[in-house]
Design an enzyme around this catalytic site. Sequence first.
Site, PDB file in Angstrom:
ATOM      1  N   GLU A 116      46.519  -9.824 -18.768  1.00  0.00           N
ATOM      2  CA  GLU A 116      45.700 -10.056 -17.564  1.00  0.00           C
ATOM      3  C   GLU A 116      44.903 -11.360 -17.673  1.00  0.00           C
ATOM      4  OE1 GLU A 116      46.437  -8.329 -15.190  1.00  0.00           O
ATOM      5  OE2 GLU A 116      46.941  -6.300 -15.829  1.00  0.00           O
ATOM      6  N   HIS A 139      37.826  -5.567 -18.039  1.00  0.00           N
ATOM      7  CA  HIS A 139      38.725  -4.686 -17.273  1.00  0.00           C
ATOM      8  C   HIS A 139      38.959  -3.410 -18.070  1.00  0.00           C
ATOM      9  CE1 HIS A 139      42.194  -3.115 -15.198  1.00  0.00           C
ATOM     10  NE2 HIS A 139      42.964  -3.289 -16.254  1.00  0.00           N
ATOM     11  N   HIS A 141      39.993   1.235 -17.480  1.00  0.00           N
ATOM     12  CA  HIS A 141      40.610   2.285 -16.652  1.00  0.00           C
ATOM     13  C   HIS A 141      39.742   3.544 -16.636  1.00  0.00           C
ATOM     14  CE1 HIS A 141      44.685   0.384 -18.203  1.00  0.00           C
ATOM     15  NE2 HIS A 141      44.081  -0.408 -17.340  1.00  0.00           N
ATOM     16  N   GLU A 169      20.300   5.165  -8.516  1.00  0.00           N
ATOM     17  CA  GLU A 169      20.256   3.846  -9.153  1.00  0.00           C
ATOM     18  C   GLU A 169      21.301   2.862  -8.614  1.00  0.00           C
ATOM     19  OE1 GLU A 169      18.544   2.976 -12.679  1.00  0.00           O
ATOM     20  OE2 GLU A 169      17.232   3.922 -11.214  1.00  0.00           O
ATOM     21  N   HIS A 210      44.594   1.885 -10.576  1.00  0.00           N
ATOM     22  CA  HIS A 210      44.725   1.209 -11.871  1.00  0.00           C
ATOM     23  C   HIS A 210      43.409   1.194 -12.668  1.00  0.00           C
ATOM     24  CE1 HIS A 210      46.566  -2.270 -14.373  1.00  0.00           C
ATOM     25  NE2 HIS A 210      45.419  -1.898 -14.935  1.00  0.00           N
TER      26      HIS A 210
HETATM   27  O1  2HA Z   1      46.170  -4.650 -21.056  1.00  0.00           O
HETATM   28  O2  2HA Z   1      44.975  -2.794 -18.850  1.00  0.00           O
HETATM   29  O3  2HA Z   1      46.092  -4.085 -16.862  1.00  0.00           O
HETATM   30  C1  2HA Z   1      46.507  -3.462 -20.473  1.00  0.00           C
HETATM   31  C2  2HA Z   1      45.988  -3.406 -19.100  1.00  0.00           C
HETATM   32  C3  2HA Z   1      46.737  -4.119 -18.070  1.00  0.00           C
HETATM   33 ZN    ZN Z   2      44.713  -2.310 -16.800  1.00  0.00          ZN
END
Ligand code: 2HA
Ligand code: ZN
Length: 270
Positions: A116, A139, A141, A169, A210
């Site tokens: 990414e 980033h 998940h 909050e 995602h």
């Molecule tokens: O690197 O999260 O979006 C793994 C991820 C790709």
């Molecule tokens: Zn990801």
Amino acid sequence: MKNILNAPFMEEMIRTTTNMYAHGWDERNGGNISMLLDEAEVKEYLDTDQVIRSIPTGFSAPELDGKYFLVTGTGKYFKNVQYAPDVNLGIVRIADCGGTAELLWGYTDGGKFTSEFPAHMMSHVSRLAVDPANRIIMHCHPDNLLAMTYVHSLDEREFTRTLWQMETECIVVFPEGVNVLPWMLCGTNEIGEATAEKMKTARLVVWAQHGIYGAGKDLDETFGLIETAEKAAGIYMKIAHLPIRQTITDDMLHQLEERFGVKGREGYLD
Ligand code: 2HA
Ligand code: ZN
């Protein structure tokens, strides 16, 4: 030359990736972080004339030429960063109008930066234009935010208002709200460009089905942003199927704006 494994930025990165894994936000090789480093600080630990490898990036970002980043590696597991930082992390300097990343440290098994990388670098460009103190793109998940993108409208105003209503909050922590991208193929320049565009108006960008991107001036602030949004999403997923008897009203949200000196995103409150 000082030992880079003792650098404050390295210790913070190791602690944060470990903590994110413990939160369950970074299963397997999920998630990635990039941290903009100060050149003078890097030079305390590395000879910046010694380029180990030059790695093509496949995109252009002239604004970042000469900048140094500590970046998680592609295919690497956050849970392993603490045991082998030099394998799982790398320090690169951007060159050739963004087209090349010069490896100065790390990725010792021959690896490279996260898949990414385009979304990260393009988002740094967007955030630095808004806030020159921005250092982090993160980033991951997180379960509840991800779950919410299956059952809630992806309209940014509606998504933001729901999160603001789930915990007092929230409007204080992210008054600009969260931006949302529909499902797109990850790892591409296209999702990178779309994320960077969304980063111009908010520090949080949800990737439907995602995960989420966060931006901030340090790892604590960025982690805290995602943590707060994820907490709110968790409350939503607990109550969405139950009859709602009361909520945080727009009048209450206006009271919070006044009390905490923040302004909710224009047009998001009635
Ligand atoms: O690197 O999260 O979006 C793994 C991820 C790709
Ligand atoms: Zn990801």
